[in-house]
Design a protein around this motif. Structure first.
Motif, PDB file in Angstrom:
ATOM      1  N   ALA A 263      21.345 -34.256   7.319  1.00 24.14           N
ATOM      2  CA  ALA A 263      20.853 -32.887   7.148  1.00 24.14           C
ATOM      3  C   ALA A 263      19.793 -32.561   8.191  1.00 24.14           C
ATOM      4  O   ALA A 263      19.770 -31.456   8.752  1.00 24.14           O
ATOM      5  N   GLY A 266      20.926 -31.361  11.436  1.00 25.63           N
ATOM      6  CA  GLY A 266      21.543 -30.044  11.467  1.00 25.63           C
ATOM      7  C   GLY A 266      22.933 -29.981  10.887  1.00 25.63           C
ATOM      8  O   GLY A 266      23.609 -28.947  11.011  1.00 25.63           O
ATOM      9  N   SER A 268      25.581 -29.727   7.805  1.00 22.88           N
ATOM     10  CA  SER A 268      25.713 -29.346   6.413  1.00 22.88           C
ATOM     11  C   SER A 268      26.196 -30.569   5.643  1.00 22.88           C
ATOM     12  O   SER A 268      27.285 -31.071   5.888  1.00 22.88           O
ATOM     13  N   THR A 269      25.376 -31.053   4.696  1.00 22.84           N
ATOM     14  CA  THR A 269      25.600 -32.370   4.112  1.00 22.84           C
ATOM     15  C   THR A 269      25.701 -32.294   2.602  1.00 22.84           C
ATOM     16  O   THR A 269      24.922 -31.602   1.944  1.00 22.84           O
ATOM     17  N   GLU A 290      16.301 -29.343   3.819  1.00 28.18           N
ATOM     18  CA  GLU A 290      17.173 -28.210   4.111  1.00 28.18           C
ATOM     19  C   GLU A 290      18.537 -28.694   4.571  1.00 28.18           C
ATOM     20  O   GLU A 290      18.657 -29.627   5.355  1.00 28.18           O
ATOM     21  N   GLY A 291      19.583 -28.057   4.057  1.00 28.09           N
ATOM     22  CA  GLY A 291      20.933 -28.398   4.470  1.00 28.09           C
ATOM     23  C   GLY A 291      21.562 -29.532   3.701  1.00 28.09           C
ATOM     24  O   GLY A 291      22.654 -29.983   4.046  1.00 28.09           O
ATOM     25  N   GLU A 293      22.896 -30.803  -0.063  1.00 31.44           N
ATOM     26  CA  GLU A 293      23.293 -30.464  -1.422  1.00 31.44           C
ATOM     27  C   GLU A 293      23.600 -31.753  -2.170  1.00 31.44           C
ATOM     28  O   GLU A 293      24.252 -32.642  -1.637  1.00 31.44           O
ATOM     29  N   TYR A 349      31.458 -28.587   4.472  1.00 31.24           N
ATOM     30  CA  TYR A 349      30.468 -29.589   4.848  1.00 31.24           C
ATOM     31  C   TYR A 349      30.859 -30.317   6.133  1.00 31.24           C
ATOM     32  O   TYR A 349      32.031 -30.592   6.375  1.00 31.24           O
ATOM     33  N   ASP A 350      29.838 -30.655   6.932  1.00 33.04           N
ATOM     34  CA  ASP A 350      30.033 -31.474   8.121  1.00 33.04           C
ATOM     35  C   ASP A 350      29.986 -32.960   7.792  1.00 33.04           C
ATOM     36  O   ASP A 350      30.576 -33.772   8.501  1.00 33.04           O
TER      37      ASP A 350
END
Length: 573
Positions: A263, A266, A268-269, A290-291, A293, A349-350
């Motif tokens: 995260a 950068g 999205s995790t 941030e980023g 979940e 998600y990345d």
């Protein structure tokens, strides 16, 4: 002597040339230098997908700036006209290689890109600074002959360079420095060096696996062992990895740390697990990231299913039930409904990190893969302990190859490790070097008197020993006995600052009373394992292993004398 990461005792390099250059840099440069070996990262420039990056060496100086150095071993041949490079190894086998100067240049700009996207670097307000690259050929003595249009002599090193490394590095700095009469370059300074270290070689620590409130009172941190740090570094070089290990080896700690790092890079995790209690705890610990979940698999399913109901008016669970009438809701219909929802809304998600992977059923993995922004090559990390398969899943984890293995218990004391690992099957797990009290037995002939013995112990721990009630957990091996056990405890008396409570009611002053299955992934300093009467050491091996291994410092077994003796002496691993 330069500061090197990793330190010499942890430095591993497949290339002998990299090892020789590492030793030369460490001994030949002053302690103002920070040298990072085998630096890897994932960057996500604005508007673009994740990009992998790696360089052999990153050399940092607070006034001179940063240098990226690539290493190419063997006898080197080049043909600039045909853009062909080859390396001949010690067995006289020729290998085609890429242009190392182009690799070093790309690594340089990728490093800059990664720095610029980091909030830590942005806060420093560093403008343009000196950033250069070079290539060392440690197995040849005449690397000057490799000069070319993108390879001036000043950025080339060879075997001779290793014995004069300080002069070569200084020369490399000089080559890339701005002319002194027109210099507008910034000095990155010691804060810049420390920020580079934090971005590319940060030492991770995380809280103990207790609630945030316990962490605040206890004010303790669990530092990742050297082995765990190596695992984290290895994860930075792979897109799909399984990590396995026994109870207490730090799987959840590493899973969370990997999720936080992703995260912070950068990406999205999503951090997934099976048990709600563990998800609630991890969500508390990660609230400010941030980023990132955090959810259980079924919380994720319900979230997407509800979104489809609101936005499209579709009942995806009903559709799954219609198409697959023989399945059940949790193992089949909710995973299918999640896959249908992903079809509606697209990936999200990345990177996905899964803890408790042994509890995920076969049907869970397809929607998990669909959620990745890159289905074929997305970042997927799965942490598991096959000895904790108390739900008896058959998980077809979509990752090829053997898992990385954590082999050191860093949670329990040695006596608790010995008791729990009596019920473990698998590769050897090294016992912790933490001396502790022997496992104690609370022997009573029936449930009512066992409840009284537990109450007396809790009273002693809280009133006489100053133990916080919420540092104590009473775990029941048989979930069907929970209500009867709770009623038996409620008929006892404990200090007024304490109360009996279930996992979801955890708070300061609450002694957790819940099943082993619901407590998976969590821990307490003190655990009382109850509901043992009727447990079979072979049939209930996983339950006993999980229950005992939840205790960090003190473990008590409560049951009849025959039961306690049988479980303590059992050998089923």
């Amino acid at each position: 002597m330069a500061i090197c990461i990793p330190p010499p005792e942890s430095m591993h390099a497949e290339s002998a040339g990299e090892r020789r250059l590492y030793d030369a840099l460490r001994s030949g440069l002053s302690d103002e230098y920070l040298v990072l070996h085998s630096v890897a990262w994932i960057a996500k420039p604005r508007g673009a997908g994740p990009r992998d990056g790696e360089v052999d060496f990153l050399i940092c100086h607070p006034r001179r700036g940063l240098l990226i150095v690539e290493v190419k071993g063997g006898r080197i041949a080049l043909d600039y006209a045909g853009r062909n490079w080859t390396s001949t190894d010690r067995n006289d086998v020729e290998h085609v290689i890429g242009n190392p100067f182009e690799q070093a240049k790309k690594g340089k700009f990728a490093i800059l890109e990664k720095l610029k996207e980091s909030p830590l670097w942005q806060k420093l307000g560093i403008g343009r600074f000196t950033l250069g690259h070079g290539v060392v050929f440690p197995d040849v003595d005449d690397a000057d002959r490799l000069q070319g249009p993108d390879a001036p002599r000043q950025i080339i090193g060879d075997r001779r360079t290793l014995s004069a490394i300080s002069a070569w590095v200084e020369g490399l700095h000089d080559f890339w420095a701005e002319p002194t009469t027109a210099s507008s370059a910034s000095v990155i300074g010691t804060r810049g060096i420390e920020t580079v270290r934090r971005i590319f070689a940060r030492v991770g620590t995380t809280r103990a696996l207790l609630s945030a409130r316990l962490a605040e009172e206890e004010e303790r941190r669990i530092t990742l062992t050297e082995r765990q740090s190596v695992i984290l570094d290895m994860l930075s070089r792979h897109r799909r990895v399984m990590v396995a290990g026994g109870a207490g080896t730090g799987k959840t700690l590493i899973a969370r740390q990997k999720a936080v790092r992703s995260a912070e890079h950068g990406l999205s995790t999503l951090l997934l697990c099976y048990n709600r209690g563990l998800a609630d705890h991890l969500r508390e610990l990660s609230a400010d990231v941030e980023g990132l979940e955090v959810a259980t698999f079924h919380q994720l399913c319900r979230r997407w299913i509800e979104r489809a109901r609101i936005e499209f008016g579709r009942d995806l669970v009903a559709e799954a039930q219609h198409d697959y009438p023989l399945g059940n809701e949790y193992d089949h219909h909710q995973p299918i409904a999640l896959a249908l929802a992903v079809d509606l809304f697209g990936f999200s998600y990345d990177a996905i990190i899964v803890d408790e992977g042994q509890d995920f059923g076969d049907e869970f993995w397809m929607p998990i893969e669909l959620l990745l922004s890159d289905h074929a090559d997305g970042l997927l990390y799965v942490f598991l302990d096959e000895n904790q398969d108390i739900y008896r899943r058959s998980a077809a984890i979509p990752i090829d190859g053997a898992p990385l293995f954590l082999d050191r218990n860093c949670r329990n004391t040695a006596p608790i490790h010995a008791a729990a690992y009596r019920y473990y099957r698998g590769d050897t797990i090294e016992a912790p070097a933490i001396a502790g009290k022997a496992v104690e037995l609370l022997v009573s002939p029936d449930r009512a008197r066992q409840a009284a013995a537990i109450s007396n112990l809790v009273t002693k721990l809280v009133a006489e020993e100053g133990v916080a009630p919420h540092d104590i957990g009473v775990l029941l091996c048989n979930a069907r006995d929970r209500q009867d056990c709770e009623r038996a405890l409620l008929r006892t008396t404990i200090p007024k600052q304490a109360n009996w409570g279930r996992l979801e009611g955890y708070r300061p002053g609450s002694v957790t009373v819940d099943s082993v299955a619901r407590f998976k992934g969590l821990e307490r300093p003190i655990v009382i394992l109850w509901g043992l009467d009727g447990c079979d050491p072979v049939i209930d091996r996983e339950i006993l292993y999980v229950g005992m291994s939840r205790a960090k410092s003190l473990l008590y077994l409560c049951g009849t004398k025959d039961t306690c003796d049988r479980l303590v002496k059992a050998s089923v691993g």
